[in-house]
Design an enzyme around this catalytic site. Structure first.
Site, PDB file in Angstrom:
ATOM      1  N   ALA A  98       0.155   5.434  -0.126  1.00 19.35           N
ATOM      2  CA  ALA A  98      -0.773   6.556  -0.277  1.00 19.35           C
ATOM      3  C   ALA A  98      -0.331   7.443  -1.433  1.00 19.35           C
ATOM      4  O   ALA A  98       0.833   7.827  -1.521  1.00 19.35           O
ATOM      5  CB  ALA A  98      -0.807   7.352   1.024  1.00 19.35           C
ATOM      6  N   LYS A 110      -0.080  -4.872   8.948  1.00 17.13           N
ATOM      7  CA  LYS A 110       1.223  -4.387   8.466  1.00 17.13           C
ATOM      8  C   LYS A 110       1.825  -3.518   9.559  1.00 17.13           C
ATOM      9  O   LYS A 110       1.238  -2.498   9.937  1.00 17.13           O
ATOM     10  CB  LYS A 110       1.045  -3.596   7.166  1.00 17.13           C
ATOM     11  CG  LYS A 110       2.348  -3.064   6.593  1.00 17.13           C
ATOM     12  CD  LYS A 110       2.176  -2.662   5.142  1.00 17.13           C
ATOM     13  CE  LYS A 110       3.435  -2.076   4.535  1.00 17.13           C
ATOM     14  NZ  LYS A 110       3.714  -0.701   4.970  1.00 17.13           N
ATOM     15  N   PRO A 162       0.855  -1.194   0.000  1.00 18.71           N
ATOM     16  CA  PRO A 162       0.000   0.000   0.000  1.00 18.71           C
ATOM     17  C   PRO A 162       0.885   1.235   0.000  1.00 18.71           C
ATOM     18  O   PRO A 162       1.869   1.286   0.741  1.00 18.71           O
ATOM     19  CB  PRO A 162      -0.763  -0.119   1.328  1.00 18.71           C
ATOM     20  CG  PRO A 162       0.051  -1.015   2.189  1.00 18.71           C
ATOM     21  CD  PRO A 162       0.858  -1.898   1.286  1.00 18.71           C
ATOM     22  N   CYS A 200       1.896   3.303   9.806  1.00 18.97           N
ATOM     23  CA  CYS A 200       2.045   4.614   9.172  1.00 18.97           C
ATOM     24  C   CYS A 200       2.568   5.636  10.187  1.00 18.97           C
ATOM     25  O   CYS A 200       1.980   5.827  11.252  1.00 18.97           O
ATOM     26  CB  CYS A 200       0.704   5.079   8.599  1.00 18.97           C
ATOM     27  SG  CYS A 200       0.880   6.632   7.731  1.00 18.97           S
ATOM     28  N   ASN A 255       9.430  -6.604   4.343  1.00 20.45           N
ATOM     29  CA  ASN A 255       9.274  -5.363   3.569  1.00 20.45           C
ATOM     30  C   ASN A 255      10.383  -4.379   3.932  1.00 20.45           C
ATOM     31  O   ASN A 255      10.739  -4.238   5.096  1.00 20.45           O
ATOM     32  CB  ASN A 255       7.886  -4.762   3.860  1.00 20.45           C
ATOM     33  CG  ASN A 255       7.726  -3.345   3.341  1.00 20.45           C
ATOM     34  OD1 ASN A 255       7.442  -2.430   4.096  1.00 20.45           O
ATOM     35  ND2 ASN A 255       7.911  -3.137   2.058  1.00 20.45           N
ATOM     36  N   GLY A 256      10.872  -3.721   2.875  1.00 19.51           N
ATOM     37  CA  GLY A 256      11.827  -2.630   3.075  1.00 19.51           C
ATOM     38  C   GLY A 256      13.026  -2.722   2.157  1.00 19.51           C
ATOM     39  O   GLY A 256      13.709  -3.752   2.096  1.00 19.51           O
ATOM     40  N   ARG A 290       8.483   1.392  -2.784  1.00 19.78           N
ATOM     41  CA  ARG A 290       9.081   2.394  -3.673  1.00 19.78           C
ATOM     42  C   ARG A 290       9.748   1.770  -4.894  1.00 19.78           C
ATOM     43  O   ARG A 290       9.702   2.346  -5.986  1.00 19.78           O
ATOM     44  CB  ARG A 290      10.092   3.237  -2.886  1.00 19.78           C
ATOM     45  CG  ARG A 290       9.396   4.160  -1.883  1.00 19.78           C
ATOM     46  CD  ARG A 290      10.383   4.693  -0.865  1.00 19.78           C
ATOM     47  NE  ARG A 290      10.936   3.634  -0.043  1.00 19.78           N
ATOM     48  CZ  ARG A 290      11.900   3.803   0.851  1.00 19.78           C
ATOM     49  NH1 ARG A 290      12.420   5.000   1.028  1.00 19.78           N
ATOM     50  NH2 ARG A 290      12.346   2.789   1.571  1.00 19.78           N
ATOM     51  N   GLN A 340      -6.411  -1.830   2.391  1.00 18.36           N
ATOM     52  CA  GLN A 340      -5.817  -1.504   3.688  1.00 18.36           C
ATOM     53  C   GLN A 340      -6.634  -0.426   4.390  1.00 18.36           C
ATOM     54  O   GLN A 340      -6.936   0.622   3.797  1.00 18.36           O
ATOM     55  CB  GLN A 340      -4.380  -1.013   3.532  1.00 18.36           C
ATOM     56  CG  GLN A 340      -3.712  -0.934   4.902  1.00 18.36           C
ATOM     57  CD  GLN A 340      -2.384  -0.209   4.911  1.00 18.36           C
ATOM     58  OE1 GLN A 340      -2.308   0.947   4.488  1.00 18.36           O
ATOM     59  NE2 GLN A 340      -1.356  -0.863   5.411  1.00 18.36           N
TER      60      GLN A 340
HETATM   61  C1  LIG Z   1       4.724   7.464  -0.842  1.00 16.16           C
HETATM   62  C2  LIG Z   1       4.531   6.366   0.161  1.00 16.16           C
HETATM   63  C3  LIG Z   1       3.256   6.110   0.654  1.00 16.16           C
HETATM   64  C4  LIG Z   1       3.058   5.077   1.575  1.00 16.16           C
HETATM   65  N1  LIG Z   1       1.795   4.807   2.009  1.00 16.16           N
HETATM   66  C5  LIG Z   1       1.581   3.733   2.802  1.00 16.16           C
HETATM   67  C6  LIG Z   1       0.251   3.339   3.132  1.00 16.16           C
HETATM   68  O1  LIG Z   1      -0.737   3.914   2.670  1.00 16.16           O
HETATM   69  N2  LIG Z   1       0.101   2.262   3.959  1.00 16.16           N
HETATM   70  C7  LIG Z   1       1.191   1.573   4.469  1.00 16.16           C
HETATM   71  O2  LIG Z   1       1.020   0.609   5.209  1.00 16.16           O
HETATM   72  N3  LIG Z   1       2.453   1.922   4.149  1.00 16.16           N
HETATM   73  C8  LIG Z   1       2.651   2.958   3.314  1.00 16.16           C
HETATM   74  N4  LIG Z   1       3.932   3.274   2.935  1.00 16.16           N
HETATM   75  C9  LIG Z   1       5.052   2.428   3.401  1.00 16.16           C
HETATM   76  C10 LIG Z   1       5.331   1.323   2.368  1.00 16.16           C
HETATM   77  O3  LIG Z   1       4.229   0.472   2.184  1.00 16.16           O
HETATM   78  C11 LIG Z   1       6.542   0.473   2.802  1.00 16.16           C
HETATM   79  O4  LIG Z   1       6.283  -0.132   4.022  1.00 16.16           O
HETATM   80  C12 LIG Z   1       7.824   1.313   2.925  1.00 16.16           C
HETATM   81  O5  LIG Z   1       7.934   2.243   1.879  1.00 16.16           O
HETATM   82  C13 LIG Z   1       9.066   0.417   2.914  1.00 16.16           C
HETATM   83  O6  LIG Z   1       9.123  -0.342   1.728  1.00 16.16           O
HETATM   84  P1  LIG Z   1      10.087   0.062   0.483  1.00 16.16           P
HETATM   85  O7  LIG Z   1      11.453   0.204   1.042  1.00 16.16           O
HETATM   86  O8  LIG Z   1       9.916  -1.081  -0.479  1.00 16.16           O
HETATM   87  O9  LIG Z   1       9.612   1.369  -0.029  1.00 16.16           O
HETATM   88  C14 LIG Z   1       4.155   4.304   2.033  1.00 16.16           C
HETATM   89  C15 LIG Z   1       5.427   4.585   1.533  1.00 16.16           C
HETATM   90  C16 LIG Z   1       5.618   5.582   0.608  1.00 16.16           C
HETATM   91  C17 LIG Z   1       7.011   5.830   0.079  1.00 16.16           C
END
Ligand SMILES: Cc1cc2nc3c(=O)[nH]c(=O)nc-3n(C[C@H](O)[C@H](O)[C@H](O)COP(=O)(O)O)c2cc1C
Length: 363
Positions: A19, A144, A17, A102, A206-207, A231, A72
């Protein structure tokens, strides 16, 4: 095979997810490119969907090609999350996820998102109410989480155990604490402690997944059964199909070349136009083109044209022009003309690129 509760997923790769990014057109694009086992909506405010607010309904919009879908939800113990979960099931969700990670004020100041990590017992009671509210539908509920609010308050392992006991079907762990936001490296050990703590349910790591190899690395280092990408998918929505090839065949699938990437961006824009208003589609592409640019070398002129575009016609024109330019780039005469002056760097000689289209050529 990877399952979440009764839901069988085709791959162990999940679109996170995000946003502002995981709308229907983007989910469809990732699915079309292949490798996605489950895709999630942006986080949805439980009050807004129950009140039928147009923005929230748009975020929750789905269709037949957009399956299986995770919706979500965020909120706190006094919010109507169980009712929102029922609504989500009725509106196409195959999985319901509760946001417990979040960090942004808009969510955490309303006691939702990461703030749920600060009161484990009340959060577990909330999760139980949500599970019970949709128990009969067979739709699984997941959570999450982050590792904890900060290093002194790591709660993910104990929270995961308690969530499993009340029927949560899978836990996604973003391997950072809330106060880290997105800084620092992902803590693989922290994720592996959640894997060791739970009895049966799958943990999704995740990450920081930006390359297909990061997926296998995450699995090897943590023991998690599936991986969620955020991302890395905005910059390269083809990462799922590459990672899936790696998991199945031991080799990552090829990265699309520059021309194919432009075709993917164009397809993305068509999907945006199918499902959003023209203005929304243009603004969305405007925000996303920089992310795409991260894997495409020097595309500043393309980014600039899209940033200035006021209409769908102008966005399409910018993409077409860039595609034509890129076709020219493959013409040997153009290449010769633009790679005239050698440059010394790191003991190697590079052609100097006066033409912004070219990739460096080692000679
Ligand atoms: C622009 C943006 C919006 C995000 N919105 C949400 C969200 O709506 N819900 C959520 O659980 N995590 C949200 N996250 C966190 C991501 O789901 C994820 O946990 C976090 O970016 C780490 O993963 P990555 O390193 O693959 O980016 C958001 C992250 C970014 C960068």
């Amino acid at each position: 095979m990877f399952r979440i509760g009764s839901v069988q997923l085709k791959t162990q790769l999940l679109l996170a997810p995000m946003a502002g990014y995981c709308d229907l057109p983007f989910r469809l694009l990732c699915r079309e490119l292949g490798g996605v086992g489950l895709a999630s909506t942006d986080l949805l405010n439980c009050h807004s969907i129950l009140r039928g607010r147009p923005t929230a309904l748009k975020l929750a919009a789905t269709n037949r090609e957009d399956q299986p879908l995770c919706m979500q939800l965020y909120g706190n113990s006094s919010d109507p999350l169980p009712e929102a979960a029922k609504w989500a099931v009725d509106h196409g969700a195959a999985v319901i996820d509760i946001n417990m990670g979040c960090p942004v004020d808009k969510v955490a100041k309303k006691n939702g998102g990461s703030l749920l990590l600060c009161d484990v017992d009340s959060t577990v009671r909330l999760a139980e109410r949500i599970v019970q509210a949709i128990h009969r539908t067979g739709v699984p509920v997941t959570a999450k989480v982050r590792l904890g609010w900060d290093r002194t308050r790591i709660v993910a392992p104990q929270l995961a155990v308690k969530l499993e006991n009340v029927g949560i079907a899978a836990i996604t762990v973003h391997g950072r604490t809330t106060d880290q936001f997105f800084k620092g490296n992902v803590d693989y050990l922290g994720i592996s402690e959640v894997v060791s703590a739970v009895r049966k349910i799958p943990v999704i790591g995740n990450g920081d997944i930006t390359e297909p190899e990061d997926v296998t690395n995450m699995m090897d280092l943590t023991g998690c059964r599936a991986v969620m990408i955020a991302r890395g998918a905005i910059r390269a929505p083809w990462i799922f199909r590459q990672a899936q090839a790696l998991l199945q065949l031991g080799e990552p699938g090829p990265e699309p070349d520059h021309d194919e990437k432009i075709r993917i961006i164009s397809r993305h824009f068509e999907l945006l136009m199918e499902h959003l208003t023209e203005r929304e589609a243009v603004l969305s592409m405007n925000r996303r083109v920089s992310w795409y640019g991260k894997t495409m070398g020097h595309i500043k002129p393309l980014k600039e044209s899209i940033r200035l575009a006021q209409s769908a016609r102008e966005v399409r024109q910018a993409l077409d022009q860039w595609q034509n330019r890129s076709n020219d780039r493959n013409n040997a005469a153009v290449r010769q003309e633009c790679c005239l002056s050698p440059v010394q760097k790191n003991e190697k000689t590079y052609r100097f690129l006066s033409c912004v289209d070219c990739d460096p050529v080692v000679i």
